[in-house]
Design a protein around this motif. Structure first.
Motif, PDB file in Angstrom:
ATOM      1  N   GLY A 198       8.849  -7.310  -1.123  1.00  0.00           N
ATOM      2  CA  GLY A 198       7.978  -7.553  -2.265  1.00  0.00           C
ATOM      3  C   GLY A 198       8.201  -6.505  -3.332  1.00  0.00           C
ATOM      4  O   GLY A 198       8.012  -5.318  -3.081  1.00  0.00           O
ATOM      5  N   ARG A 199       8.614  -6.930  -4.492  1.00  0.00           N
ATOM      6  CA  ARG A 199       8.820  -5.995  -5.593  1.00  0.00           C
ATOM      7  C   ARG A 199       7.480  -5.626  -6.215  1.00  0.00           C
ATOM      8  O   ARG A 199       6.674  -6.487  -6.502  1.00  0.00           O
ATOM      9  CB  ARG A 199       9.700  -6.632  -6.664  1.00  0.00           C
ATOM     10  N   VAL A 200       7.286  -4.341  -6.406  1.00  0.00           N
ATOM     11  CA  VAL A 200       6.098  -3.839  -7.092  1.00  0.00           C
ATOM     12  C   VAL A 200       6.598  -3.183  -8.366  1.00  0.00           C
ATOM     13  O   VAL A 200       7.278  -2.154  -8.322  1.00  0.00           O
ATOM     14  CB  VAL A 200       5.319  -2.830  -6.214  1.00  0.00           C
TER      15      VAL A 200
ATOM     16  N   ASP B 140       0.827  -1.207   0.000  1.00  0.00           N
ATOM     17  CA  ASP B 140       0.000   0.000   0.000  1.00  0.00           C
ATOM     18  C   ASP B 140       0.865   1.263   0.000  1.00  0.00           C
ATOM     19  O   ASP B 140       0.495   2.276  -0.590  1.00  0.00           O
ATOM     20  CB  ASP B 140      -0.933   0.018   1.207  1.00  0.00           C
ATOM     21  N   ALA B 141       2.024   1.206   0.647  1.00  0.00           N
ATOM     22  CA  ALA B 141       2.934   2.357   0.664  1.00  0.00           C
ATOM     23  C   ALA B 141       3.452   2.654  -0.740  1.00  0.00           C
ATOM     24  O   ALA B 141       3.490   3.805  -1.162  1.00  0.00           O
ATOM     25  CB  ALA B 141       4.098   2.094   1.617  1.00  0.00           C
ATOM     26  N   VAL B 142       3.822   1.605  -1.481  1.00  0.00           N
ATOM     27  CA  VAL B 142       4.311   1.799  -2.847  1.00  0.00           C
ATOM     28  C   VAL B 142       3.199   2.353  -3.731  1.00  0.00           C
ATOM     29  O   VAL B 142       3.414   3.294  -4.505  1.00  0.00           O
ATOM     30  CB  VAL B 142       4.876   0.484  -3.423  1.00  0.00           C
ATOM     31  N   VAL B 143       2.011   1.785  -3.618  1.00  0.00           N
ATOM     32  CA  VAL B 143       0.883   2.254  -4.430  1.00  0.00           C
ATOM     33  C   VAL B 143       0.566   3.719  -4.106  1.00  0.00           C
ATOM     34  O   VAL B 143       0.363   4.534  -5.006  1.00  0.00           O
ATOM     35  CB  VAL B 143      -0.354   1.356  -4.229  1.00  0.00           C
TER      36      VAL B 143
ATOM     37  N   GLU C  75       5.271  -1.198 -14.276  1.00  0.00           N
ATOM     38  CA  GLU C  75       4.356  -1.584 -15.361  1.00  0.00           C
ATOM     39  C   GLU C  75       3.050  -2.143 -14.802  1.00  0.00           C
ATOM     40  O   GLU C  75       1.977  -1.899 -15.342  1.00  0.00           O
ATOM     41  CB  GLU C  75       5.023  -2.588 -16.299  1.00  0.00           C
ATOM     42  N   GLY C  76       3.112  -2.908 -13.729  1.00  0.00           N
ATOM     43  CA  GLY C  76       1.904  -3.430 -13.094  1.00  0.00           C
ATOM     44  C   GLY C  76       1.044  -2.315 -12.522  1.00  0.00           C
ATOM     45  O   GLY C  76      -0.184  -2.355 -12.610  1.00  0.00           O
ATOM     46  N   LEU C  77       1.678  -1.306 -11.933  1.00  0.00           N
ATOM     47  CA  LEU C  77       0.932  -0.160 -11.411  1.00  0.00           C
ATOM     48  C   LEU C  77       0.270   0.621 -12.541  1.00  0.00           C
ATOM     49  O   LEU C  77      -0.873   1.054 -12.412  1.00  0.00           O
ATOM     50  CB  LEU C  77       1.856   0.760 -10.613  1.00  0.00           C
ATOM     51  N   ARG C  78       0.978   0.787 -13.634  1.00  0.00           N
ATOM     52  CA  ARG C  78       0.392   1.501 -14.777  1.00  0.00           C
ATOM     53  C   ARG C  78      -0.830   0.767 -15.317  1.00  0.00           C
ATOM     54  O   ARG C  78      -1.845   1.371 -15.624  1.00  0.00           O
ATOM     55  CB  ARG C  78       1.417   1.656 -15.889  1.00  0.00           C
ATOM     56  N   ARG C  79      -0.712  -0.552 -15.477  1.00  0.00           N
ATOM     57  CA  ARG C  79      -1.844  -1.344 -15.999  1.00  0.00           C
ATOM     58  C   ARG C  79      -3.050  -1.251 -15.071  1.00  0.00           C
ATOM     59  O   ARG C  79      -4.181  -1.261 -15.511  1.00  0.00           O
ATOM     60  CB  ARG C  79      -1.431  -2.800 -16.182  1.00  0.00           C
ATOM     61  N   ARG C  80      -2.810  -1.134 -13.806  1.00  0.00           N
ATOM     62  CA  ARG C  80      -3.890  -1.062 -12.827  1.00  0.00           C
ATOM     63  C   ARG C  80      -4.789   0.148 -13.079  1.00  0.00           C
ATOM     64  O   ARG C  80      -5.983   0.102 -12.833  1.00  0.00           O
ATOM     65  CB  ARG C  80      -3.262  -0.987 -11.436  1.00  0.00           C
ATOM     66  N   TRP C  81      -4.188   1.249 -13.596  1.00  0.00           N
ATOM     67  CA  TRP C  81      -4.941   2.495 -13.766  1.00  0.00           C
ATOM     68  C   TRP C  81      -5.327   2.787 -15.206  1.00  0.00           C
ATOM     69  O   TRP C  81      -5.976   3.784 -15.472  1.00  0.00           O
ATOM     70  CB  TRP C  81      -4.150   3.676 -13.188  1.00  0.00           C
ATOM     71  N   GLN C  82      -4.914   1.951 -16.158  1.00  0.00           N
ATOM     72  CA  GLN C  82      -5.287   2.191 -17.548  1.00  0.00           C
ATOM     73  C   GLN C  82      -6.755   1.847 -17.770  1.00  0.00           C
ATOM     74  O   GLN C  82      -7.271   0.881 -17.215  1.00  0.00           O
ATOM     75  CB  GLN C  82      -4.433   1.331 -18.488  1.00  0.00           C
ATOM     76  N   GLN C  83      -7.383   2.624 -18.605  1.00  0.00           N
ATOM     77  CA  GLN C  83      -8.785   2.396 -18.955  1.00  0.00           C
ATOM     78  C   GLN C  83      -8.843   1.331 -20.048  1.00  0.00           C
ATOM     79  O   GLN C  83      -8.092   1.400 -21.020  1.00  0.00           O
ATOM     80  CB  GLN C  83      -9.434   3.685 -19.453  1.00  0.00           C
TER      81      GLN C  83
ATOM     82  N   TRP D 110       8.705   7.649 -14.818  1.00  0.00           N
ATOM     83  CA  TRP D 110       8.445   6.283 -14.372  1.00  0.00           C
ATOM     84  C   TRP D 110       9.140   5.248 -15.245  1.00  0.00           C
ATOM     85  O   TRP D 110       9.449   4.151 -14.786  1.00  0.00           O
ATOM     86  CB  TRP D 110       6.945   6.027 -14.294  1.00  0.00           C
ATOM     87  N   ALA D 111       9.440   5.582 -16.485  1.00  0.00           N
ATOM     88  CA  ALA D 111      10.138   4.646 -17.361  1.00  0.00           C
ATOM     89  C   ALA D 111      11.558   4.359 -16.869  1.00  0.00           C
ATOM     90  O   ALA D 111      12.155   3.365 -17.258  1.00  0.00           O
ATOM     91  CB  ALA D 111      10.165   5.183 -18.782  1.00  0.00           C
ATOM     92  N   ASP D 112      12.100   5.221 -16.006  1.00  0.00           N
ATOM     93  CA  ASP D 112      13.445   5.018 -15.462  1.00  0.00           C
ATOM     94  C   ASP D 112      13.472   4.025 -14.297  1.00  0.00           C
ATOM     95  O   ASP D 112      14.536   3.621 -13.864  1.00  0.00           O
ATOM     96  CB  ASP D 112      14.029   6.343 -14.974  1.00  0.00           C
ATOM     97  N   ILE D 113      12.296   3.653 -13.793  1.00  0.00           N
ATOM     98  CA  ILE D 113      12.217   2.779 -12.617  1.00  0.00           C
ATOM     99  C   ILE D 113      11.750   1.402 -13.041  1.00  0.00           C
ATOM    100  O   ILE D 113      10.736   1.256 -13.711  1.00  0.00           O
ATOM    101  CB  ILE D 113      11.253   3.375 -11.571  1.00  0.00           C
ATOM    102  N   GLU D 114      12.487   0.375 -12.602  1.00  0.00           N
ATOM    103  CA  GLU D 114      12.086  -0.998 -12.900  1.00  0.00           C
ATOM    104  C   GLU D 114      11.063  -1.487 -11.883  1.00  0.00           C
ATOM    105  O   GLU D 114      10.003  -1.979 -12.244  1.00  0.00           O
ATOM    106  CB  GLU D 114      13.296  -1.924 -12.902  1.00  0.00           C
ATOM    107  N   TYR D 115      11.385  -1.369 -10.601  1.00  0.00           N
ATOM    108  CA  TYR D 115      10.445  -1.767  -9.559  1.00  0.00           C
ATOM    109  C   TYR D 115      10.712  -0.955  -8.298  1.00  0.00           C
ATOM    110  O   TYR D 115      11.759  -0.323  -8.147  1.00  0.00           O
ATOM    111  CB  TYR D 115      10.508  -3.269  -9.266  1.00  0.00           C
ATOM    112  N   MET D 116       9.727  -0.971  -7.395  1.00  0.00           N
ATOM    113  CA  MET D 116       9.844  -0.285  -6.110  1.00  0.00           C
ATOM    114  C   MET D 116       9.487  -1.260  -5.001  1.00  0.00           C
ATOM    115  O   MET D 116       8.858  -2.286  -5.238  1.00  0.00           O
ATOM    116  CB  MET D 116       8.911   0.929  -6.057  1.00  0.00           C
TER     117      MET D 116
END
Length: 93
Positions: A77-79, A38-41, A82-90, A53-59
């Motif tokens: 836990g790696r977040v 939740d902190a990363v999100v 790309e997974g975060l971006r997909r979460r918010w794409q329409q 964000w393209a410069d970051i692989e994971y957080m």
């Protein structure tokens, strides 16, 4: 809610003055959250400064505590961004 430090693995390498290559990890900031994920999100959703964000692989996030139980010493836990971006794409209609 607990305090977390959010860190990231940057794409690319860090090169020392002597020419040695290292992975590049960065401290991104601090967040109040109920879990490390939740902190990363929360950091991703409301970054306190502009980030490419393209410069970051994971957080990941590590809990801060005064009793010494916060450090996970690499067991995190790696977040992936790309997974975060997909979460918010329409979805496309």
């Amino acid at each position: 809610m607990a305090s977390y430090i959010v860190l990231s693995s940057m794409r690319g390498k860090f090169f020392s003055d002597r020419g040695n290559s290292y992975d590049n990890f960065q401290m991104m900031g601090y967040v109040q959250a109920s879990s490390a994920e939740d902190a990363v999100v929360a950091f991703f959703e409301e970054a306190p400064y502009p980030i490419v964000w393209a410069d970051i692989e994971y957080m990941w996030a590590e809990r801060l505590s005064e009793d010494g139980t916060g450090g996970r010493y690499g067991d995190y836990g790696r977040v992936y961004v790309e997974g975060l971006r997909r979460r918010w794409q329409q979805p496309e209609a």
